[in-house]
Design an enzyme around this catalytic site. Sequence first.
Site, PDB file in Angstrom:
ATOM      1  CD  GLU A 123      -2.536  -1.153   2.978  1.00 29.34           C
ATOM      2  OE1 GLU A 123      -2.142  -0.137   3.571  1.00 29.34           O
ATOM      3  OE2 GLU A 123      -3.282  -2.113   3.049  1.00 29.34           O
ATOM      4  CE  LYS A 125       5.285   5.396   6.853  1.00 33.61           C
ATOM      5  NZ  LYS A 125       4.966   6.639   7.475  1.00 33.61           N
ATOM      6  CG  ASP A 127       4.078  12.411   4.866  1.00 34.35           C
ATOM      7  OD1 ASP A 127       4.160  12.239   6.084  1.00 34.35           O
ATOM      8  OD2 ASP A 127       5.051  13.410   4.345  1.00 34.35           O
ATOM      9  CE1 TYR A 236      -4.821  -3.369  11.683  1.00 33.02           C
ATOM     10  CE2 TYR A 236      -4.109  -1.440  13.056  1.00 33.02           C
ATOM     11  CZ  TYR A 236      -4.333  -3.135  12.843  1.00 33.02           C
ATOM     12  OH  TYR A 236      -4.091  -3.915  13.831  1.00 33.02           O
ATOM     13  CE  LYS A 322      10.220   7.517   6.898  1.00 31.19           C
ATOM     14  NZ  LYS A 322       9.534   8.551   7.711  1.00 31.19           N
ATOM     15  CB  CYS A 419       6.113  48.350  -3.873  1.00 23.90           C
ATOM     16  SG  CYS A 419       5.144  47.220  -5.322  1.00 23.90           S
ATOM     17  CB  CYS A 422       3.689  50.856  -7.350  1.00 21.34           C
ATOM     18  SG  CYS A 422       3.642  50.535  -5.477  1.00 21.34           S
ATOM     19  CB  CYS A 437       2.933  47.006  -1.686  1.00 25.01           C
ATOM     20  SG  CYS A 437       2.582  48.816  -2.679  1.00 25.01           S
ATOM     21  CB  CYS A 443       0.377  48.634  -6.235  1.00 25.25           C
ATOM     22  SG  CYS A 443       1.478  47.129  -6.381  1.00 25.25           S
TER      23      CYS A 443
HETATM   24  S1  IVH Z   1      -0.958   0.560   8.805  1.00 25.48           S
HETATM   25  C1  IVH Z   1      -0.289  -1.222  12.840  1.00 25.48           C
HETATM   26  N1  IVH Z   1      -1.054   1.469   6.569  1.00 25.48           N
HETATM   27  O1  IVH Z   1       2.359   5.028   9.080  1.00 25.48           O
HETATM   28  C2  IVH Z   1      -0.080  -0.636  11.661  1.00 25.48           C
HETATM   29  N2  IVH Z   1      -0.091   3.161   8.096  1.00 25.48           N
HETATM   30  O2  IVH Z   1       4.844   4.770  10.746  1.00 25.48           O
HETATM   31  C3  IVH Z   1      -1.139   0.324  11.395  1.00 25.48           C
HETATM   32  N3  IVH Z   1       0.744   5.284   7.650  1.00 25.48           N
HETATM   33  O3  IVH Z   1       1.172   5.140  12.414  1.00 25.48           O
HETATM   34  C4  IVH Z   1      -0.391   1.311  10.479  1.00 25.48           C
HETATM   35  N4  IVH Z   1       0.001   4.660   5.404  1.00 25.48           N
HETATM   36  O4  IVH Z   1      -0.012   6.803  10.784  1.00 25.48           O
HETATM   37  C5  IVH Z   1      -0.764   1.609   7.685  1.00 25.48           C
HETATM   38  N5  IVH Z   1      -1.108   2.430   4.326  1.00 25.48           N
HETATM   39  C6  IVH Z   1      -0.829   2.407   5.600  1.00 25.48           C
HETATM   40  C7  IVH Z   1      -0.007   3.940   6.166  1.00 25.48           C
HETATM   41  C8  IVH Z   1       0.015   3.936   7.319  1.00 25.48           C
HETATM   42  C9  IVH Z   1       0.535   5.610   6.402  1.00 25.48           C
HETATM   43  C10 IVH Z   1       1.141   5.838   8.776  1.00 25.48           C
HETATM   44  C11 IVH Z   1       0.267   5.466   9.953  1.00 25.48           C
HETATM   45  C12 IVH Z   1       1.325   4.732  11.130  1.00 25.48           C
HETATM   46  C13 IVH Z   1       2.569   5.571  10.501  1.00 25.48           C
HETATM   47  C14 IVH Z   1       3.700   4.168  10.796  1.00 25.48           C
END
Ligand code: IVH
Length: 686
Positions: A123, A125, A127, A236, A322, A419, A422, A437, A443
């Site tokens: 999946e 991740k 942010d 999750y 990461k 500015c 102007c 300004c 302006c």
């Molecule tokens: S699963 C027990 N899936 O990454 C596992 N986490 O560093 C539960 N996060 O605290 C997390 N995308 O905030 C999971 N597809 C994803 C995620 C994800 C981002 C975040 C989440 C977690 C942190 C872990």
Amino acid sequence: MQTENNSVNMDITLVESRIKTLREQLEKSNYEYYVLDQPSMTDIEFDTLLKELDSLEKKYPQFADSSSPTQRVGGEINKDFKQVAHRYPMLSLSNTYSREEITEFVNRAQQSLGVNNLEWVCELKYDGLAISLLYEKGKLVRAATRGNGVTGDDVTANIKTIKSIPLRLIGDNYPEDFEIRGEVIFPHEAFEEFNRKRIENGEEPFANERNAASGSLKLQDSKQVAQRKLDCYLYYLIGDNLKENTHTSRLESAKKWGFKVEKYYSVVQGIDGIMEFINYWETKRFDLPFATDGIVIKLNNINYWNQLGATAKSPRWATAFKFKAEQAQSKLKSVEYQVGRTGIVTPVANFEPVWLGGTWVKRATLNNEQWMQNLNLCEGDTLVIEKGGEIIPKIVECQHDEGLSKDGKLERINFIDTCPQCGAKLVKEEDQSGWYCPNYNHCSPQILGRFQHFISKKAMNIESLGGEKMRYLLNAKKVTDFYSLYTLTEWQIVGVYETNDRHKVSIQDKGAYNIITAIEKSKEVPFERVLYALGIRYIGEVTAKTLARHFSSIDNLRNASIEELQNVQDIGLTTAKSVFEYLHNEENLLQIEKLKSIGLKFEVDSQEINNVLDGKSFVVSGTFSKFSRDELKRTIEMNGGKNVSSISSKTDYLLAGEKMGPEKRKKAESLGIPIINEDDFISMIS
Ligand code: IVH
């Protein structure tokens, strides 16, 4: 008597069923728009239904429901966030930047389970900020942040404003109670717009989307959160009574119940599939509409989750890879200063084009003077530019070319003091980070910006004109002030054209007709939007609405002192001063008079105001169950009443909620002032 009772019951049944239908229609539309990305209703249709529902709910509070779509607009104030214990600890994930360590993780899982070809779910991740949502009987009952993993902040009121999070689930095939976790994110487009506005208002921009998302959820005023266009992806599910035994079947079920679940996932066998997924998203991530900082690998079979268990911090059935932020170096060419519609001056660094995260990058914002100073930007610097999960590249370091320094001293680049457009001397307001300004009316980029704002959708909605054509009408001097837009005729604008680098643009007959029609139609725009359209510094859509409703007309607004303005809910000193100054400037007043004369609305329409409370003064005190205190105060004003802060012989009513101090009650009783409760108030206005 019998008949009368029956008819009342009939009406109430009809009301109840109308409320139910409206809620269903609005929920469906929300789901289609925010989860499926397939809108089925126009904004106007949606707003009309929402308004109808809102007024029915206010009139018939017995049908109030905390899951109603009306609850999404915010209004609840979070004084202190309540600490809540998570039902299951909110663990985090082990993580690594190394592909080898991912291979080792997979091998360890295989060895522990004694199975070779395991099925993995890869999946993205996300942010943002982790969130845990609790659903009982299909309704969202609590939302909490991760906190320390054991307890977190209760942010339910703020979470309810995120439109893609269902307040009520679809169908009836969901467990009685369960928890679903995911990530609240600030999508790129919404974040860019949000930060741009912050800069324009002289506020400090957020460094990245994650900080902005987490800052938003900690806001006390949920109305402000509702403005921020946050989104949420869920990834999750946990609960004792979930019947699915694979992670993907849980995700798919959640999707059917109305959740916006991780949709980029892929089921792969073994390490090769995982690497393929990593390699693909390492470059493709920059095309996504939100930030991701890596990928998450999870075992698909839930039985294995239980067999492997977790360490104190993270599960053994999942880990994260990461992505490294991509970096490039480039030579600084120049610093350019852009002037926005409110006069805010933003420094931008121009540098030699570099290839970064899939695009050529040649400029990056320096945000404001402080930001530039923190970087210690000097002439001839080599810039280190980074693109992380976010789309906007940022300068993270400036390496000085000591050889270029004169007399051993580096030439630091100082912020300009006049500015660039102007020549006016720049000014800075106390507590604000940006220089601006002050030459508001003369302006050119401010003038253009202000016109573009005036015609924008949420202001006067003269969409057919558009920002570009607006620019050449101004350049051709067809338009000099807002008023002159309303005196334009078709023949005056047909053929107006401009040649820019790429093409020649001109206004054709049909276009001219559409423009003039849209300008004429904009006279129907209500006062609150006209007020927003004027482009007064710090007056966004929400503030304009608050002011319009509170003062009802531009004349009342102009007669208000700075102190009176500050007494209005959510209006601080800076905003109060800005409104006051704007409405005491001769040129602005003349413009308003001219706009009034051609029919723009400078007062609230009479049908919007209900005068049942006709000048009656209220003291609102305590906490209420059906309305927030703010909502009550606003409702008093919308119905022609006044809010006062302390009880005196002139007070007409004390609107008493729970936990009201005994002193207030005593005082009201001694002065013979009627004490009413929420329900009495509701019957007064209906
Ligand atoms: S699963 C027990 N899936 O990454 C596992 N986490 O560093 C539960 N996060 O605290 C997390 N995308 O905030 C999971 N597809 C994803 C995620 C994800 C981002 C975040 C989440 C977690 C942190 C872990």
